[in-house]
Scaffold this active site. Structure first.
Site, PDB file in Angstrom:
ATOM      1  N   THR A   1       0.823  -1.207   0.000  1.00  0.00           N
ATOM      2  CA  THR A   1       0.000   0.000   0.000  1.00  0.00           C
ATOM      3  C   THR A   1       0.860   1.260   0.000  1.00  0.00           C
ATOM      4  O   THR A   1       1.990   1.241   0.481  1.00  0.00           O
ATOM      5  CB  THR A   1      -0.899  -0.005   1.255  1.00  0.00           C
ATOM      6  OG1 THR A   1      -1.547   1.255   1.368  1.00  0.00           O
ATOM      7  CG2 THR A   1      -0.111  -0.241   2.534  1.00  0.00           C
ATOM      8  N   ASP A   2       0.272   2.351  -0.478  1.00  0.00           N
ATOM      9  CA  ASP A   2       0.974   3.645  -0.413  1.00  0.00           C
ATOM     10  C   ASP A   2       1.057   4.158   1.021  1.00  0.00           C
ATOM     11  O   ASP A   2       1.835   5.068   1.317  1.00  0.00           O
ATOM     12  CB  ASP A   2       0.298   4.680  -1.317  1.00  0.00           C
ATOM     13  CG  ASP A   2      -1.155   4.967  -0.958  1.00  0.00           C
ATOM     14  OD1 ASP A   2      -1.702   4.300  -0.045  1.00  0.00           O
ATOM     15  OD2 ASP A   2      -1.754   5.859  -1.599  1.00  0.00           O
ATOM     16  N   GLU A   3       0.262   3.575   1.934  1.00  0.00           N
ATOM     17  CA  GLU A   3       0.236   4.093   3.308  1.00  0.00           C
ATOM     18  C   GLU A   3       1.565   3.890   4.028  1.00  0.00           C
ATOM     19  O   GLU A   3       1.822   4.531   5.044  1.00  0.00           O
ATOM     20  CB  GLU A   3      -0.908   3.456   4.104  1.00  0.00           C
ATOM     21  CG  GLU A   3      -2.246   3.767   3.495  1.00  0.00           C
ATOM     22  CD  GLU A   3      -3.436   3.545   4.421  1.00  0.00           C
ATOM     23  OE1 GLU A   3      -3.227   3.327   5.628  1.00  0.00           O
ATOM     24  OE2 GLU A   3      -4.570   3.598   3.928  1.00  0.00           O
TER      25      GLU A   3
ATOM     26  N   TYR B   1      -2.000  -0.487  10.929  1.00  0.00           N
ATOM     27  CA  TYR B   1      -2.115  -1.155   9.623  1.00  0.00           C
ATOM     28  C   TYR B   1      -0.906  -0.854   8.753  1.00  0.00           C
ATOM     29  O   TYR B   1      -0.240  -1.769   8.248  1.00  0.00           O
ATOM     30  CB  TYR B   1      -3.411  -0.714   8.904  1.00  0.00           C
ATOM     31  CG  TYR B   1      -3.419  -1.037   7.421  1.00  0.00           C
ATOM     32  CD1 TYR B   1      -3.486  -2.360   6.979  1.00  0.00           C
ATOM     33  CD2 TYR B   1      -3.324  -0.031   6.463  1.00  0.00           C
ATOM     34  CE1 TYR B   1      -3.465  -2.667   5.619  1.00  0.00           C
ATOM     35  CE2 TYR B   1      -3.310  -0.323   5.104  1.00  0.00           C
ATOM     36  CZ  TYR B   1      -3.372  -1.641   4.692  1.00  0.00           C
ATOM     37  OH  TYR B   1      -3.347  -1.944   3.354  1.00  0.00           O
TER      38      TYR B   1
ATOM     39  N   LYS C   1       2.082  -3.284   7.299  1.00  0.00           N
ATOM     40  CA  LYS C   1       2.375  -3.473   5.864  1.00  0.00           C
ATOM     41  C   LYS C   1       3.835  -3.083   5.589  1.00  0.00           C
ATOM     42  O   LYS C   1       4.534  -3.742   4.815  1.00  0.00           O
ATOM     43  CB  LYS C   1       1.425  -2.633   4.993  1.00  0.00           C
ATOM     44  CG  LYS C   1      -0.022  -3.107   4.996  1.00  0.00           C
ATOM     45  CD  LYS C   1      -0.234  -4.504   4.410  1.00  0.00           C
ATOM     46  CE  LYS C   1      -0.028  -4.571   2.920  1.00  0.00           C
ATOM     47  NZ  LYS C   1      -0.425  -5.912   2.382  1.00  0.00           N
TER      48      LYS C   1
HETATM   49  P1  NAD Z   1      -9.733  -7.419   1.910  1.00  0.00           P
HETATM   50  O1  NAD Z   1      -9.769  -7.144   3.373  1.00  0.00           O
HETATM   51  O2  NAD Z   1     -10.933  -7.157   1.086  1.00  0.00           O
HETATM   52  O3  NAD Z   1      -9.331  -8.949   1.652  1.00  0.00           O
HETATM   53  C1  NAD Z   1      -8.330  -9.592   2.395  1.00  0.00           C
HETATM   54  C2  NAD Z   1      -8.460 -11.094   2.143  1.00  0.00           C
HETATM   55  O4  NAD Z   1      -7.411 -11.757   2.856  1.00  0.00           O
HETATM   56  C3  NAD Z   1      -9.792 -11.694   2.637  1.00  0.00           C
HETATM   57  O5  NAD Z   1     -10.336 -12.541   1.660  1.00  0.00           O
HETATM   58  C4  NAD Z   1      -9.379 -12.469   3.879  1.00  0.00           C
HETATM   59  O6  NAD Z   1     -10.222 -13.601   4.123  1.00  0.00           O
HETATM   60  C5  NAD Z   1      -7.965 -12.885   3.525  1.00  0.00           C
HETATM   61  N1  NAD Z   1      -7.147 -13.157   4.720  1.00  0.00           N
HETATM   62  C6  NAD Z   1      -7.019 -12.365   5.821  1.00  0.00           C
HETATM   63  N2  NAD Z   1      -6.212 -12.965   6.713  1.00  0.00           N
HETATM   64  C7  NAD Z   1      -5.794 -14.126   6.162  1.00  0.00           C
HETATM   65  C8  NAD Z   1      -4.938 -15.167   6.585  1.00  0.00           C
HETATM   66  N3  NAD Z   1      -4.344 -15.144   7.792  1.00  0.00           N
HETATM   67  N4  NAD Z   1      -4.714 -16.221   5.763  1.00  0.00           N
HETATM   68  C9  NAD Z   1      -5.330 -16.275   4.546  1.00  0.00           C
HETATM   69  N5  NAD Z   1      -6.170 -15.328   4.102  1.00  0.00           N
HETATM   70  C10 NAD Z   1      -6.395 -14.269   4.898  1.00  0.00           C
HETATM   71  O7  NAD Z   1      -8.469  -6.617   1.383  1.00  0.00           O
HETATM   72  P2  NAD Z   1      -8.230  -5.849  -0.008  1.00  0.00           P
HETATM   73  O8  NAD Z   1      -8.741  -4.473   0.117  1.00  0.00           O
HETATM   74  O9  NAD Z   1      -8.667  -6.715  -1.116  1.00  0.00           O
HETATM   75  O10 NAD Z   1      -6.637  -5.773   0.013  1.00  0.00           O
HETATM   76  C11 NAD Z   1      -5.850  -6.855  -0.486  1.00  0.00           C
HETATM   77  C12 NAD Z   1      -4.386  -6.502  -0.339  1.00  0.00           C
HETATM   78  O11 NAD Z   1      -4.105  -5.292  -1.042  1.00  0.00           O
HETATM   79  C13 NAD Z   1      -3.955  -6.250   1.114  1.00  0.00           C
HETATM   80  O12 NAD Z   1      -2.669  -6.778   1.266  1.00  0.00           O
HETATM   81  C14 NAD Z   1      -3.940  -4.729   1.233  1.00  0.00           C
HETATM   82  O13 NAD Z   1      -3.000  -4.323   2.186  1.00  0.00           O
HETATM   83  C15 NAD Z   1      -3.513  -4.334  -0.175  1.00  0.00           C
HETATM   84  N6  NAD Z   1      -3.978  -3.010  -0.636  1.00  0.00           N
HETATM   85  C16 NAD Z   1      -5.304  -2.659  -0.544  1.00  0.00           C
HETATM   86  C17 NAD Z   1      -5.723  -1.431  -1.057  1.00  0.00           C
HETATM   87  C18 NAD Z   1      -7.170  -1.003  -1.001  1.00  0.00           C
HETATM   88  O14 NAD Z   1      -7.477   0.141  -1.333  1.00  0.00           O
HETATM   89  N7  NAD Z   1      -8.099  -1.863  -0.641  1.00  0.00           N
HETATM   90  C19 NAD Z   1      -4.790  -0.552  -1.640  1.00  0.00           C
HETATM   91  C20 NAD Z   1      -3.434  -0.945  -1.688  1.00  0.00           C
HETATM   92  C21 NAD Z   1      -3.048  -2.178  -1.205  1.00  0.00           C
HETATM   93  O1  DAU Z   2      -4.168   3.939   0.414  1.00  0.00           O
HETATM   94  C1  DAU Z   2      -4.385   2.555   0.298  1.00  0.00           C
HETATM   95  C2  DAU Z   2      -5.228   2.088   1.455  1.00  0.00           C
HETATM   96  O2  DAU Z   2      -6.537   2.577   1.216  1.00  0.00           O
HETATM   97  C3  DAU Z   2      -5.246   0.577   1.620  1.00  0.00           C
HETATM   98  O3  DAU Z   2      -3.950   0.135   1.936  1.00  0.00           O
HETATM   99  C4  DAU Z   2      -6.223   0.160   2.714  1.00  0.00           C
HETATM  100  O4  DAU Z   2      -6.295  -1.254   2.778  1.00  0.00           O
HETATM  101  C5  DAU Z   2      -7.588   0.718   2.370  1.00  0.00           C
HETATM  102  O5  DAU Z   2      -8.489   0.417   3.399  1.00  0.00           O
HETATM  103  C6  DAU Z   2      -7.508   2.240   2.171  1.00  0.00           C
HETATM  104  O6  DAU Z   2      -7.245   2.916   3.422  1.00  0.00           O
HETATM  105  P1  DAU Z   2      -8.023   4.252   3.837  1.00  0.00           P
HETATM  106  O7  DAU Z   2      -7.968   4.378   5.293  1.00  0.00           O
HETATM  107  O8  DAU Z   2      -7.591   5.402   3.013  1.00  0.00           O
HETATM  108  O9  DAU Z   2      -9.527   3.827   3.315  1.00  0.00           O
HETATM  109  P2  DAU Z   2     -10.965   4.025   3.989  1.00  0.00           P
HETATM  110  O10 DAU Z   2     -11.964   3.657   2.950  1.00  0.00           O
HETATM  111  O11 DAU Z   2     -11.065   3.398   5.322  1.00  0.00           O
HETATM  112  O12 DAU Z   2     -11.046   5.618   4.198  1.00  0.00           O
HETATM  113  C7  DAU Z   2     -10.885   6.508   3.111  1.00  0.00           C
HETATM  114  C8  DAU Z   2     -10.925   7.918   3.688  1.00  0.00           C
HETATM  115  O13 DAU Z   2     -12.247   8.179   4.186  1.00  0.00           O
HETATM  116  C9  DAU Z   2     -10.004   8.135   4.870  1.00  0.00           C
HETATM  117  O14 DAU Z   2      -9.508   9.460   4.826  1.00  0.00           O
HETATM  118  C10 DAU Z   2     -10.908   7.967   6.098  1.00  0.00           C
HETATM  119  C11 DAU Z   2     -12.241   8.473   5.583  1.00  0.00           C
HETATM  120  N1  DAU Z   2     -13.457   7.823   6.159  1.00  0.00           N
HETATM  121  C12 DAU Z   2     -13.508   6.457   6.198  1.00  0.00           C
HETATM  122  C13 DAU Z   2     -14.618   5.805   6.703  1.00  0.00           C
HETATM  123  C14 DAU Z   2     -14.670   4.295   6.763  1.00  0.00           C
HETATM  124  C15 DAU Z   2     -14.516   8.597   6.598  1.00  0.00           C
HETATM  125  O15 DAU Z   2     -14.481   9.846   6.539  1.00  0.00           O
HETATM  126  N2  DAU Z   2     -15.618   7.951   7.090  1.00  0.00           N
HETATM  127  C16 DAU Z   2     -15.707   6.586   7.188  1.00  0.00           C
HETATM  128  O16 DAU Z   2     -16.749   6.080   7.693  1.00  0.00           O
END
Ligand code: NAD
Ligand code: DAU
Length: 351
Positions: free
Chosen positions: A132-134, A157, A161
């Site tokens: 992630t970019d975080e 988180y 990562k």
């Molecule tokens: P998600 O939470 O939707 O899915 C995570 C999956 O991992 C689920 O299916 C869960 O059952 C599985 N999992 C969790 N713990 C596990 C374990 N111990 N063993 C096997 N499986 C397990 O997450 P996502 O949003 O699809 O993100 C996927 C990946 O991409 C993560 O590594 C996250 O850090 C990264 N990522 C997410 C975003 C985003 O915006 N969602 C952006 C950048 C990177």
């Molecule tokens: O940047 C990549 C990341 O983006 C991933 O690595 C994470 O897995 C993914 O969850 C996401 O993280 P964020 O914290 O940015 O996403 P989230 O959707 O939780 O929140 C987006 C923005 O909105 C953040 O600034 C917090 C705000 N927010 C979030 C929720 C859930 C609100 O204002 N209200 C809310 O109820």
């Protein structure tokens, strides 16, 4: 089969789109999906491809060393695409240790078993870690994250990562295990669990519930349609050089408030509500602890190397996403009527 690939976390949001792309595009690959099916894992995300001969699901935990050993032995994987993780920042604030176990120890365990299984001959093997970019921390009003930006994670988180990224880098440098990492910005699209901002807001607007906006809604995120991320993962998996890292982003920065207002307007039109109806649901609530102000990605490295760039216009992508959630009521209902309700009350009742 030409290649056998292990994809972890394939029942989650991004993982399911990656699995779908690979299963459809590479009929001569065997795609093995290892997923623990936590609250975020959902096999309903994969019903369209689950019976394909080149797809296999294994329910299991990346922390389970014996299981990993046995599946590496059974399938002799050519590559791993590692997405399994705990992924929600708010949950990491409430329960950091869960994130350390899964994201740090789980990744270390997977790296270790891959190394043991591949160590006789690393040629044509690849461990691809999805990050992630975080990990880069929080930007001010100016600037972008590049691949050489120093790590500065600020939530449990992102710290977990970042730790997992460091472990992947260590396996490349110490053991010469072929690895790559990509760090992507916020994804959105179908199948995202409704704890994340966009699907949570869609669900609340649909049900005429308050839309919780943290703080003043001034935080900025760089949004990317999930299928564009899956396309980048495919390109990097097949082309990137071991040891490299790549940033992936949407060139699409929005404050949370502006984004929610656009979403409200799309929802008004889809639900035949008078324009301005849904935005009345916007409710400012207590800010997230340690809330990162801004993320923005410079993705010129992957663009120059492989001509990748985002292909989906944001408004169009949001419309597609809203349409998907409105047409897949059952998917949403099954989630929001279960454990989700308890989570929602814990997270939002006192805000
Ligand atoms: P998600 O939470 O939707 O899915 C995570 C999956 O991992 C689920 O299916 C869960 O059952 C599985 N999992 C969790 N713990 C596990 C374990 N111990 N063993 C096997 N499986 C397990 O997450 P996502 O949003 O699809 O993100 C996927 C990946 O991409 C993560 O590594 C996250 O850090 C990264 N990522 C997410 C975003 C985003 O915006 N969602 C952006 C950048 C990177
Ligand atoms: O940047 C990549 C990341 O983006 C991933 O690595 C994470 O897995 C993914 O969850 C996401 O993280 P964020 O914290 O940015 O996403 P989230 O959707 O939780 O929140 C987006 C923005 O909105 C953040 O600034 C917090 C705000 N927010 C979030 C929720 C859930 C609100 O204002 N209200 C809310 O109820």
């Amino acid at each position: 089969m030409v290649k056998t690939i292990l994809i972890t976390g394939g029942a989650g949001f991004i993982g399911s789109h990656v699995i779908r792309l690979f299963v459809n595009k590479y009929p001569d690959y065997l795609i093995v999906n290892l997923d623990k099916l936590t609250y975020a894992g959902n096999l309903q995300n994969l019903t369209d491809i689950e019976s394909r001969p080149n797809y296999k699901f294994i329910k299991g935990d990346i922390l389970d060393t014996e299981l990993l050993k046995s599946i590496f032995e059974q399938f002799n994987f050519d590559g791993v695409i590692h997405l399994a993780a705990e992924s929600h920042v708010d949950r990491s604030i409430t329960n950091p240790l869960e994130f350390i176990h899964t994201n740090v120890v789980g990744t270390a365990n997977l790296l270790n078993i891959a190394k043991q299984s591949w160590s006789k001959d690393f040629s044509n093997k690849l461990f691809y870690h999805i990050s992630t970019d975080e990990v880069f921390g929080s930007l001010g009003k100016e600037g972008f994250f590049t691949e050489t930006t120093s790590y500065d994670p600020r939530s449990p988180y992102s710290a977990s990562k970042a730790s997992s990224d460091h472990l992947v880098r260590a396996y490349f440098h110490t053991y010469k295990m072929p690895t790559i990492i990509s760090n992507c910005s916020n994804n959105y699209g179908p199948n995202q669990f409704p704890e994340k901002l966009i699907p949570l807001a869609i669900n609340n607007i649909k049900n005429n519930r308050p839309i919780p906006v943290y703080g003043k809604g001034e935080n900025v995120r760089d949004w990317l349609f999930v299928i564009d991320h899956a396309i980048a993962i495919d390109l990097l998996f097949h082309n990137a050089l071991p040891g490299e890292t790549y940033n992936i982003g949407g060139d699409n920065e929005w404050t949370n408030l502006d984004l929610i207002e656009m979403l409200c307007s799309i929802m008004d039109s889809k639900l035949n509500r008078k324009e301005g109806t849904s935005s009345k649901l916007i409710t400012f609530v207590t800010d997230r602890a340690g809330h990162d102000l801004r993320y923005a990605i410079d993705f010129s490295k992957i663009n120059q190397a492989y001509k990748w760039k985002p292909s989906v216009d944001f408004k169009k992508g949001l419309e597609l996403t809203v349409k998907w959630y409105l047409e897949n009521e059952k998917w949403l209902e099954q989630i929001v009527t279960g454990q989700y309700q308890l989570y929602y009350n814990d997270q939002y009742n006192d805000r």
